[in-house]
Design an enzyme around this catalytic site. Sequence first.
Site, PDB file in Angstrom:
ATOM      1  N   ASP A  35       0.812  -1.214   0.000  1.00 23.17           N
ATOM      2  CA  ASP A  35       0.000   0.000   0.000  1.00 23.17           C
ATOM      3  C   ASP A  35       0.849   1.270   0.000  1.00 23.17           C
ATOM      4  O   ASP A  35       0.324   2.368   0.086  1.00 23.17           O
ATOM      5  CB  ASP A  35      -0.874   0.045   1.267  1.00 23.17           C
ATOM      6  CG  ASP A  35      -2.059  -0.894   1.151  1.00 23.17           C
ATOM      7  OD1 ASP A  35      -2.358  -1.303   0.022  1.00 23.17           O
ATOM      8  OD2 ASP A  35      -2.667  -1.190   2.186  1.00 23.17           O
ATOM      9  N   HIS A 238      24.458   3.737 -16.110  1.00 21.69           N
ATOM     10  CA  HIS A 238      23.296   4.035 -15.267  1.00 21.69           C
ATOM     11  C   HIS A 238      23.444   3.364 -13.904  1.00 21.69           C
ATOM     12  O   HIS A 238      22.566   2.659 -13.429  1.00 21.69           O
ATOM     13  CB  HIS A 238      21.997   3.597 -15.963  1.00 21.69           C
ATOM     14  CG  HIS A 238      21.651   4.463 -17.129  1.00 21.69           C
ATOM     15  ND1 HIS A 238      20.607   4.209 -17.987  1.00 21.69           N
ATOM     16  CD2 HIS A 238      22.217   5.601 -17.597  1.00 21.69           C
ATOM     17  CE1 HIS A 238      20.556   5.152 -18.919  1.00 21.69           C
ATOM     18  NE2 HIS A 238      21.527   5.996 -18.702  1.00 21.69           N
ATOM     19  N   ASP A 255      26.198  12.059 -11.450  1.00 28.65           N
ATOM     20  CA  ASP A 255      25.270  12.539 -12.482  1.00 28.65           C
ATOM     21  C   ASP A 255      23.945  12.760 -11.772  1.00 28.65           C
ATOM     22  O   ASP A 255      23.256  11.804 -11.404  1.00 28.65           O
ATOM     23  CB  ASP A 255      25.136  11.483 -13.588  1.00 28.65           C
ATOM     24  CG  ASP A 255      24.264  11.957 -14.754  1.00 28.65           C
ATOM     25  OD1 ASP A 255      23.509  12.939 -14.594  1.00 28.65           O
ATOM     26  OD2 ASP A 255      24.338  11.323 -15.827  1.00 28.65           O
ATOM     27  N   ASP A 266      20.371  18.492 -15.469  1.00 28.96           N
ATOM     28  CA  ASP A 266      21.024  17.201 -15.712  1.00 28.96           C
ATOM     29  C   ASP A 266      22.519  17.476 -15.781  1.00 28.96           C
ATOM     30  O   ASP A 266      23.011  17.985 -16.780  1.00 28.96           O
ATOM     31  CB  ASP A 266      20.490  16.608 -17.026  1.00 28.96           C
ATOM     32  CG  ASP A 266      21.072  15.233 -17.313  1.00 28.96           C
ATOM     33  OD1 ASP A 266      21.767  14.682 -16.450  1.00 28.96           O
ATOM     34  OD2 ASP A 266      20.839  14.719 -18.431  1.00 28.96           O
ATOM     35  N   HIS A 345      27.889   6.348 -25.785  1.00 32.96           N
ATOM     36  CA  HIS A 345      26.586   7.027 -25.759  1.00 32.96           C
ATOM     37  C   HIS A 345      26.633   8.308 -26.580  1.00 32.96           C
ATOM     38  O   HIS A 345      27.682   8.710 -27.070  1.00 32.96           O
ATOM     39  CB  HIS A 345      26.133   7.289 -24.310  1.00 32.96           C
ATOM     40  CG  HIS A 345      27.072   8.131 -23.483  1.00 32.96           C
ATOM     41  ND1 HIS A 345      27.193   9.488 -23.642  1.00 32.96           N
ATOM     42  CD2 HIS A 345      27.924   7.787 -22.488  1.00 32.96           C
ATOM     43  CE1 HIS A 345      28.067   9.959 -22.761  1.00 32.96           C
ATOM     44  NE2 HIS A 345      28.534   8.941 -22.063  1.00 32.96           N
ATOM     45  N   HIS A 349      21.127  15.451 -25.244  1.00 32.80           N
ATOM     46  CA  HIS A 349      19.696  15.259 -25.513  1.00 32.80           C
ATOM     47  C   HIS A 349      18.997  16.543 -25.137  1.00 32.80           C
ATOM     48  O   HIS A 349      19.547  17.395 -24.429  1.00 32.80           O
ATOM     49  CB  HIS A 349      19.164  14.065 -24.710  1.00 32.80           C
ATOM     50  CG  HIS A 349      19.554  14.088 -23.263  1.00 32.80           C
ATOM     51  ND1 HIS A 349      18.895  14.820 -22.318  1.00 32.80           N
ATOM     52  CD2 HIS A 349      20.599  13.505 -22.603  1.00 32.80           C
ATOM     53  CE1 HIS A 349      19.478  14.664 -21.140  1.00 32.80           C
ATOM     54  NE2 HIS A 349      20.531  13.885 -21.288  1.00 32.80           N
ATOM     55  N   HIS A 356      15.168  13.352 -20.474  1.00 30.46           N
ATOM     56  CA  HIS A 356      15.358  13.159 -21.911  1.00 30.46           C
ATOM     57  C   HIS A 356      14.102  13.754 -22.524  1.00 30.46           C
ATOM     58  O   HIS A 356      13.090  13.084 -22.662  1.00 30.46           O
ATOM     59  CB  HIS A 356      15.524  11.675 -22.271  1.00 30.46           C
ATOM     60  CG  HIS A 356      16.820  11.110 -21.749  1.00 30.46           C
ATOM     61  ND1 HIS A 356      17.158   9.792 -21.843  1.00 30.46           N
ATOM     62  CD2 HIS A 356      17.871  11.700 -21.129  1.00 30.46           C
ATOM     63  CE1 HIS A 356      18.341   9.596 -21.298  1.00 30.46           C
ATOM     64  NE2 HIS A 356      18.798  10.735 -20.850  1.00 30.46           N
ATOM     65  N   GLU A 379      27.411  16.163 -22.896  1.00 29.53           N
ATOM     66  CA  GLU A 379      27.881  15.216 -21.881  1.00 29.53           C
ATOM     67  C   GLU A 379      28.803  14.116 -22.419  1.00 29.53           C
ATOM     68  O   GLU A 379      28.507  12.928 -22.290  1.00 29.53           O
ATOM     69  CB  GLU A 379      26.688  14.576 -21.182  1.00 29.53           C
ATOM     70  CG  GLU A 379      25.633  13.999 -22.107  1.00 29.53           C
ATOM     71  CD  GLU A 379      24.499  13.342 -21.311  1.00 29.53           C
ATOM     72  OE1 GLU A 379      24.802  12.447 -20.496  1.00 29.53           O
ATOM     73  OE2 GLU A 379      23.348  13.720 -21.512  1.00 29.53           O
ATOM     74  N   TYR A 383      35.175   5.904 -20.784  1.00 27.05           N
ATOM     75  CA  TYR A 383      34.964   4.854 -19.784  1.00 27.05           C
ATOM     76  C   TYR A 383      35.882   3.687 -20.119  1.00 27.05           C
ATOM     77  O   TYR A 383      35.720   3.058 -21.168  1.00 27.05           O
ATOM     78  CB  TYR A 383      33.497   4.404 -19.791  1.00 27.05           C
ATOM     79  CG  TYR A 383      32.537   5.576 -19.789  1.00 27.05           C
ATOM     80  CD1 TYR A 383      32.144   6.176 -18.597  1.00 27.05           C
ATOM     81  CD2 TYR A 383      32.057   6.105 -20.999  1.00 27.05           C
ATOM     82  CE1 TYR A 383      31.281   7.274 -18.600  1.00 27.05           C
ATOM     83  CE2 TYR A 383      31.198   7.196 -21.010  1.00 27.05           C
ATOM     84  CZ  TYR A 383      30.816   7.783 -19.814  1.00 27.05           C
ATOM     85  OH  TYR A 383      29.974   8.863 -19.835  1.00 27.05           O
ATOM     86  N   ARG A 401      32.818  11.525 -16.992  1.00 25.07           N
ATOM     87  CA  ARG A 401      31.825  12.223 -17.826  1.00 25.07           C
ATOM     88  C   ARG A 401      31.700  13.634 -17.273  1.00 25.07           C
ATOM     89  O   ARG A 401      31.783  13.837 -16.055  1.00 25.07           O
ATOM     90  CB  ARG A 401      30.461  11.509 -17.793  1.00 25.07           C
ATOM     91  CG  ARG A 401      29.386  12.219 -18.583  1.00 25.07           C
ATOM     92  CD  ARG A 401      28.152  11.356 -18.896  1.00 25.07           C
ATOM     93  NE  ARG A 401      27.372  10.970 -17.750  1.00 25.07           N
ATOM     94  CZ  ARG A 401      27.375   9.768 -17.209  1.00 25.07           C
ATOM     95  NH1 ARG A 401      28.119   8.812 -17.726  1.00 25.07           N
ATOM     96  NH2 ARG A 401      26.638   9.498 -16.151  1.00 25.07           N
ATOM     97  N   GLU A 403      29.032  16.922 -17.791  1.00 26.73           N
ATOM     98  CA  GLU A 403      27.742  17.240 -18.418  1.00 26.73           C
ATOM     99  C   GLU A 403      27.230  18.596 -17.950  1.00 26.73           C
ATOM    100  O   GLU A 403      27.122  18.849 -16.749  1.00 26.73           O
ATOM    101  CB  GLU A 403      26.717  16.155 -18.056  1.00 26.73           C
ATOM    102  CG  GLU A 403      25.324  16.444 -18.569  1.00 26.73           C
ATOM    103  CD  GLU A 403      24.356  15.285 -18.352  1.00 26.73           C
ATOM    104  OE1 GLU A 403      24.559  14.505 -17.395  1.00 26.73           O
ATOM    105  OE2 GLU A 403      23.405  15.160 -19.144  1.00 26.73           O
TER     106      GLU A 403
HETATM  107  N1  GLY Z   1      21.235  11.577 -16.383  1.00 27.44           N
HETATM  108  C1  GLY Z   1      20.834  10.966 -17.572  1.00 27.44           C
HETATM  109  C2  GLY Z   1      21.586  11.487 -18.704  1.00 27.44           C
HETATM  110  O1  GLY Z   1      22.595  12.118 -18.507  1.00 27.44           O
HETATM  111  O2  GLY Z   1      21.196  11.358 -19.818  1.00 27.44           O
HETATM  112 MN    MN Z   2      22.036  13.793 -19.778  1.00 26.88          MN
HETATM  113 MN    MN Z   3      23.067  13.129 -16.738  1.00 33.86          MN
END
Ligand code: GLY
Ligand code: MN
Ligand code: MN
Length: 439
Positions: A35, A238, A255, A266, A345, A349, A356, A379, A383, A401, A403
């Site tokens: 619940d 992720h 991140d 982000d 990647h 975005h 996103h 970003e 890696y 990374r 960003e």
């Molecule tokens: N935090 C998700 C991305 O950087 O796309």
């Molecule tokens: Mn991002």
């Molecule tokens: Mn991110």
Amino acid sequence: MTPDFALHRKTLLDRLPEGEAVLLFGSPHHLRNGDAEYRYRPSSDLYWLTGWPDPEVALLVKHGEAPFTLFVQKKDPELETWTGYRPGPRGAVEDYGVDEAHEISELPDKLVDLLQGVTALHYAWADEPEHDALLAAVLRKTQRKSRKSKLPTPLTFHHPAKLLHELRLIKNDAEIAVMREAARISGIAHREAMAKAAPGVGEWEIDALLTYVYRREGGEGPGYTNIVAGGENACILHYIKNDLPLEDGDLLLIDSGAEVGFYTADVTRTFPVNGRFTREQREVYEIVLDAQLAAIDAARAGRPYQDMHEVATRILTEGMVKLGLLEGDVDALIEEEAHKKYYMHGTGHWLGLDVHDVGLYHEPGESRALQPGMVVTVEPGLYIPIDDESAPERYRGIGVRIEDDVLVTAGEPDVLTADIPKSIADVEAACQGARIAAK
Ligand code: GLY
Ligand code: MN
Ligand code: MN
């Protein structure tokens, strides 16, 4: 500092062709387990047009005397004792500015009539089976009714991407002000995280700190699950477990972005747990930073969206060759996609209500041109898996990374997250300075 929902409604109505309608449902309210409830987060499309914060809601938009009809939870004193105030239909009209409102239970019947005369419907089929089933039943009745009324019923369907998402893609001044606030709060949290991180501190503590700062500073919390990745965890794109202790000599990749008024930042920063980059970490970091700065410089009105990725990929691939991760001609390596071994990647975005965010990236056949009012993330990363025996040993386990969130303008790119430490000197100073301040 709230988005101008009335302006959003007007913009949509101005673009909506006569005879067409838009139907949006709120996201279902999922239980966490048993619940136990999640805090409700409205669906971005419906929120963008109404500011309505609660579940069990649907919106129909069409031209006419009452273009915006909202269906909402009914007033219910008993339930309100459990879950809080409900504006009800009257509150929807008086406080949220829609033209008409009804209880959500009336939706199927009212929709049968509201869709009479509509030729095309903007609706996201296949998002929620329950909504699809409701609409399919309504359409059957509408069609039957139209035989008598001789009015058209929807025979054409458009995904919201065609009209609504293109509007959401270009942010207006009020939205940009909210996004600046999300960026500002994110900066406070990232700086506090740089201060807090030290050998022996848990990833989970930094995770909690970020969320605490977002809430403390007036945001809803993180706009997506925090990634707090020490050492080789940074190579898991992720990584959200955030359950290991930080180690001396490792980097920490964070991140994380604050959500304010449901718009999210982000942001990624990567910094040394002990406050000083090693030589190898610095080498990798500098390549990523060079790629990121060059990609930001490509975030200019008129440039194809894809340029940012191409610019970043070239610099990163040159870096991979320099570090001895790859061998060969840079053009050929990019052509063969060899760089994907260490940079797998995209470079960014759209960003907005969704991390996103919505909006198409391509016109048929080609990357679309950037326009003022678009907000993109930039970003790039590198890696190098810990078990990659083809990589020089000294670089193994390093993941970096960086960003930022960038507003495309008629002039220079406007980096909303510019004041979050990023150069090697600034990052080390932020770690060290904070360490001294904390003593
Ligand atoms: N935090 C998700 C991305 O950087 O796309
Ligand atoms: Mn991002
Ligand atoms: Mn991110």
